[in-house]
Design a protein around this motif. Structure first.
Motif, PDB file in Angstrom:
ATOM      1  N   UNK A 247      49.460  34.551  40.631  1.00 27.59           N
ATOM      2  CA  UNK A 247      50.146  34.165  41.941  1.00 27.59           C
ATOM      3  C   UNK A 247      51.237  33.655  41.722  1.00 27.59           C
ATOM      4  N   UNK A 248      51.369  32.486  41.018  1.00 21.98           N
ATOM      5  CA  UNK A 248      52.612  31.691  41.053  1.00 21.98           C
ATOM      6  C   UNK A 248      53.896  32.417  40.470  1.00 21.98           C
ATOM      7  N   UNK A 249      53.351  33.658  39.709  1.00 23.54           N
ATOM      8  CA  UNK A 249      54.420  34.430  39.207  1.00 23.54           C
ATOM      9  C   UNK A 249      55.208  35.240  40.117  1.00 23.54           C
ATOM     10  N   UNK A 250      54.385  35.807  41.185  1.00 22.98           N
ATOM     11  CA  UNK A 250      54.680  36.589  42.332  1.00 22.98           C
ATOM     12  C   UNK A 250      55.701  35.880  43.108  1.00 22.98           C
ATOM     13  N   UNK A 251      55.079  34.485  43.285  1.00 21.90           N
ATOM     14  CA  UNK A 251      55.760  33.528  44.418  1.00 21.90           C
ATOM     15  C   UNK A 251      57.202  32.944  43.869  1.00 21.90           C
ATOM     16  N   UNK A 252      57.213  33.033  42.525  1.00 22.52           N
ATOM     17  CA  UNK A 252      58.557  32.675  41.736  1.00 22.52           C
ATOM     18  C   UNK A 252      59.435  33.739  41.857  1.00 22.52           C
ATOM     19  N   UNK A 253      59.083  35.129  41.567  1.00 22.65           N
ATOM     20  CA  UNK A 253      59.856  35.891  41.596  1.00 22.65           C
ATOM     21  C   UNK A 253      60.619  36.300  43.252  1.00 22.65           C
ATOM     22  N   UNK A 260      64.258  34.130  52.590  1.00 19.02           N
ATOM     23  CA  UNK A 260      63.811  35.179  53.513  1.00 19.02           C
ATOM     24  C   UNK A 260      63.018  36.135  52.651  1.00 19.02           C
ATOM     25  N   UNK A 261      62.644  36.007  51.419  1.00 21.13           N
ATOM     26  CA  UNK A 261      61.758  36.932  50.730  1.00 21.13           C
ATOM     27  C   UNK A 261      60.477  36.321  50.506  1.00 21.13           C
ATOM     28  N   UNK A 262      59.516  37.061  51.217  1.00 21.24           N
ATOM     29  CA  UNK A 262      58.145  36.485  51.248  1.00 21.24           C
ATOM     30  C   UNK A 262      57.071  37.537  50.845  1.00 21.24           C
ATOM     31  N   UNK A 263      55.910  37.199  50.547  1.00 24.13           N
ATOM     32  CA  UNK A 263      54.788  38.218  50.157  1.00 24.13           C
ATOM     33  C   UNK A 263      53.454  37.872  50.931  1.00 24.13           C
ATOM     34  N   UNK A 264      52.652  38.893  51.083  1.00 22.14           N
ATOM     35  CA  UNK A 264      51.358  38.480  51.700  1.00 22.14           C
ATOM     36  C   UNK A 264      50.356  39.584  51.189  1.00 22.14           C
ATOM     37  N   UNK A 265      49.041  39.177  50.766  1.00 21.19           N
ATOM     38  CA  UNK A 265      47.999  39.817  50.522  1.00 21.19           C
ATOM     39  C   UNK A 265      47.429  40.465  51.479  1.00 21.19           C
ATOM     40  N   UNK A 266      47.350  42.018  51.133  1.00 19.80           N
ATOM     41  CA  UNK A 266      46.474  42.924  52.063  1.00 19.80           C
ATOM     42  C   UNK A 266      45.031  42.880  51.498  1.00 19.80           C
ATOM     43  N   UNK A 267      44.689  43.018  50.204  1.00 19.57           N
ATOM     44  CA  UNK A 267      43.697  42.961  49.550  1.00 19.57           C
ATOM     45  C   UNK A 267      43.685  41.723  48.456  1.00 19.57           C
ATOM     46  N   UNK A 268      42.944  40.834  48.331  1.00 20.58           N
ATOM     47  CA  UNK A 268      43.135  39.696  47.320  1.00 20.58           C
ATOM     48  C   UNK A 268      41.543  39.581  46.809  1.00 20.58           C
ATOM     49  N   UNK A 269      41.105  40.341  45.973  1.00 23.67           N
ATOM     50  CA  UNK A 269      39.765  40.263  45.292  1.00 23.67           C
ATOM     51  C   UNK A 269      39.611  39.252  44.328  1.00 23.67           C
ATOM     52  N   UNK A 270      38.714  38.743  44.329  1.00 18.21           N
ATOM     53  CA  UNK A 270      38.427  37.433  43.340  1.00 18.21           C
ATOM     54  C   UNK A 270      38.501  37.840  41.951  1.00 18.21           C
ATOM     55  N   UNK A 271      38.605  37.069  41.079  1.00 18.58           N
ATOM     56  CA  UNK A 271      38.443  37.363  39.338  1.00 18.58           C
ATOM     57  C   UNK A 271      37.169  37.376  39.310  1.00 18.58           C
ATOM     58  N   UNK A 272      36.562  38.384  38.562  1.00 22.49           N
ATOM     59  CA  UNK A 272      35.120  38.254  38.221  1.00 22.49           C
ATOM     60  C   UNK A 272      34.926  38.492  36.792  1.00 22.49           C
ATOM     61  N   UNK A 273      33.908  37.688  36.265  1.00 26.11           N
ATOM     62  CA  UNK A 273      33.726  37.524  34.980  1.00 26.11           C
ATOM     63  C   UNK A 273      33.338  38.768  34.355  1.00 26.11           C
ATOM     64  N   UNK A 274      33.660  39.155  32.972  1.00 22.76           N
ATOM     65  CA  UNK A 274      33.070  40.279  32.277  1.00 22.76           C
ATOM     66  C   UNK A 274      31.631  39.996  31.943  1.00 22.76           C
ATOM     67  N   UNK A 275      30.898  41.096  31.634  1.00 21.91           N
ATOM     68  CA  UNK A 275      29.720  41.182  31.027  1.00 21.91           C
ATOM     69  C   UNK A 275      29.692  40.860  29.786  1.00 21.91           C
ATOM     70  N   UNK A 276      28.897  40.038  29.106  1.00 22.22           N
ATOM     71  CA  UNK A 276      29.116  39.495  27.556  1.00 22.22           C
ATOM     72  C   UNK A 276      28.684  40.566  26.947  1.00 22.22           C
ATOM     73  N   UNK A 277      29.297  41.139  25.906  1.00 23.27           N
ATOM     74  CA  UNK A 277      28.839  41.952  24.905  1.00 23.27           C
ATOM     75  C   UNK A 277      28.779  41.364  23.315  1.00 23.27           C
ATOM     76  N   UNK A 278      28.588  40.087  23.351  1.00 27.35           N
ATOM     77  CA  UNK A 278      28.627  39.458  22.157  1.00 27.35           C
ATOM     78  C   UNK A 278      27.062  39.243  21.490  1.00 27.35           C
ATOM     79  N   UNK A 279      26.056  39.870  21.982  1.00 24.34           N
ATOM     80  CA  UNK A 279      24.906  39.518  21.560  1.00 24.34           C
ATOM     81  C   UNK A 279      24.210  38.688  22.384  1.00 24.34           C
ATOM     82  N   UNK A 280      24.717  37.965  23.585  1.00 32.34           N
ATOM     83  CA  UNK A 280      23.829  37.046  24.612  1.00 32.34           C
ATOM     84  C   UNK A 280      23.127  37.752  25.391  1.00 32.34           C
ATOM     85  N   UNK A 281      23.231  39.036  25.813  1.00 38.00           N
ATOM     86  CA  UNK A 281      22.648  39.775  26.717  1.00 38.00           C
ATOM     87  C   UNK A 281      21.928  40.936  26.085  1.00 38.00           C
TER      88      UNK A 281
END
Length: 362
Positions: A247-253, A260-281
């Motif tokens: 987000x900060x990178x887009x704002x900086x650009x 007069x250059x701005x941006x807005x989110x139309x869709x802003x899905x949250x970050x979702x953690x991956x399912x662990x495949x390290x033997x813990x599931x």
């Protein structure tokens, strides 16, 4: 078109589901619900239909396990399919025609009414064979996955009814596999975000070499220097990228581009953690092992697109996208979407063994 498969009940059930035109836009899910209720009745299993959003039903068929207090297994699929350009199809896309060489043509044969029926047929085989699994199995059929899941899995996953299912592990769709023995499994997804960048400046005639125009900040328009220009971006952020830093990178650009250059989110899905495949599931380890015992390998990937599984993972539930569709080209959303009958039936074989394994995890 008559074929030797007309008396095959498994294939006829699949074709019946494919013939329901649950196609965007303005889907009437009524026939899907009635079809699924009939399947539940034939299996002597309870079925629930929820409408968290009007005319957007969620169907849940439940097969209670011998130890129902254990966290359950969820087999998820979506009822909706994408639009078609019928003039480009060899056969009508909602006729579920079986060709002479054994391919079933139809919208949804790969995405994802095939997986829905593999789930159902695997349960049917096990139940008819007198098998009793330790864990309860829920089969969910949700709407509107192809339009972002907002009125489907997202609202369902946030509901008390979903929490009451006590899910410990979920399976959802991945993609067809070109390789005959290697199955792609997604354990996470890129985050889908959509932004609109707007550049404002001084308008004028296109022949003038003015300064501080919108065009020099974000593009041009023929013969006219507009007061503003806008451009939209459909972004997929990798799971290992810090989303706040993104987000900060887009704002900086935008700041670097000028005033007069701005941006807005139309869709802003949250970050979702991956399912662990390290033997813990343990469910993942069992799935991987049973697939190996059948002579297949699993290739673990991050899904480049978006599926209902992200909403399940967001609830803290491990979920794997798994589609045992072997030796099949990637025809998702394409003309002449099709699956070979042998591939479909082999998928049922694989799901039968996978379900028996994951639902018996101690």
């Amino acid at each position: 078109m008559c074929s030797k498969w007309d008396n095959d009940e498994v294939i006829q059930r699949f074709r019946e589901y494919l013939r329901i035109p649950s196609v965007h836009p303005d889907i009437d899910y009524g026939d899907c619900v009635e079809f699924l209720k009939k399947q539940a009745h034939d299996l002597d299993l309870p079925v629930a239909v929820y409408e968290f959003v009007p005319k957007k039903p969620v169907v849940v068929i439940t097969w209670e396990g011998a130890q129902p207090e254990l966290p359950s297994i969820l087999l998820n699929s979506h009822m909706d399919v994408v639009p078609v350009y019928e003039e480009h199809w060899t056969y009508p896309p909602f006729d579920a025609v079986v060709s002479e060489d054994g391919f079933i043509y139809g919208r949804g044969t790969l995405d994802m009414k095939d997986i829905a029926m593999m789930h159902l047929e695997a349960v049917r085989r096990l139940k008819n064979a007198g098998v009793r699994l330790k864990r309860t199995v829920h089969l969910s059929f949700v709407p509107d996955e192809e339009t972002g899941s907002v009125d489907g899995m997202r609202v369902f996953s946030e509901s008390p009814e979903f929490k009451d299912l006590n899910i410990g592990f979920a399976l959802d769709e991945s993609a067809p596999n070109l390789h005959p023995t290697e199955i792609m499994a997604f354990y996470g997804e890129r985050t889908s975000r959509q932004i609109v960048v707007t550049c404002r400046g001084d308008p004028g005639h296109g022949s003038l070499l003015s300064s501080n125009t919108a065009g020099e900040k974000g593009g041009v328009q023929i013969n006219v220097l507009p007061e503003n220009l806008s451009v939209s971006f459909d972004i997929r952020i990798a799971p290992d990228v810090d989303h706040d830093e993104f987000d900060d990178m887009i704002l900086r650009w935008c700041r670097e581009a000028g005033d007069g250059v701005t941006f807005e989110y139309v869709v802003k899905n949250p970050q979702v953690k991956n399912t662990k495949i390290d033997g813990s599931v343990p469910f993942w380890d069992v799935l991987k092992n049973v697939v190996a015992d059948m002579g297949y390998t699993i290739k673990c990937l991050i899904c480049p697109g978006a599926t209902d599984a992200r909403h399940i993972r967001r609830q803290g539930i491990p979920a794997i996208n798994f589609s045992p569709i072997m030796d099949t080209p990637m025809l998702l959303h394409a003309h002449n979407e099709r699956i070979h009958i042998d591939v479909f039936k082999k998928g049922i074989d694989i799901f039968e063994n996978v379900l028996k394994a994951v639902a018996n995890v101690p």
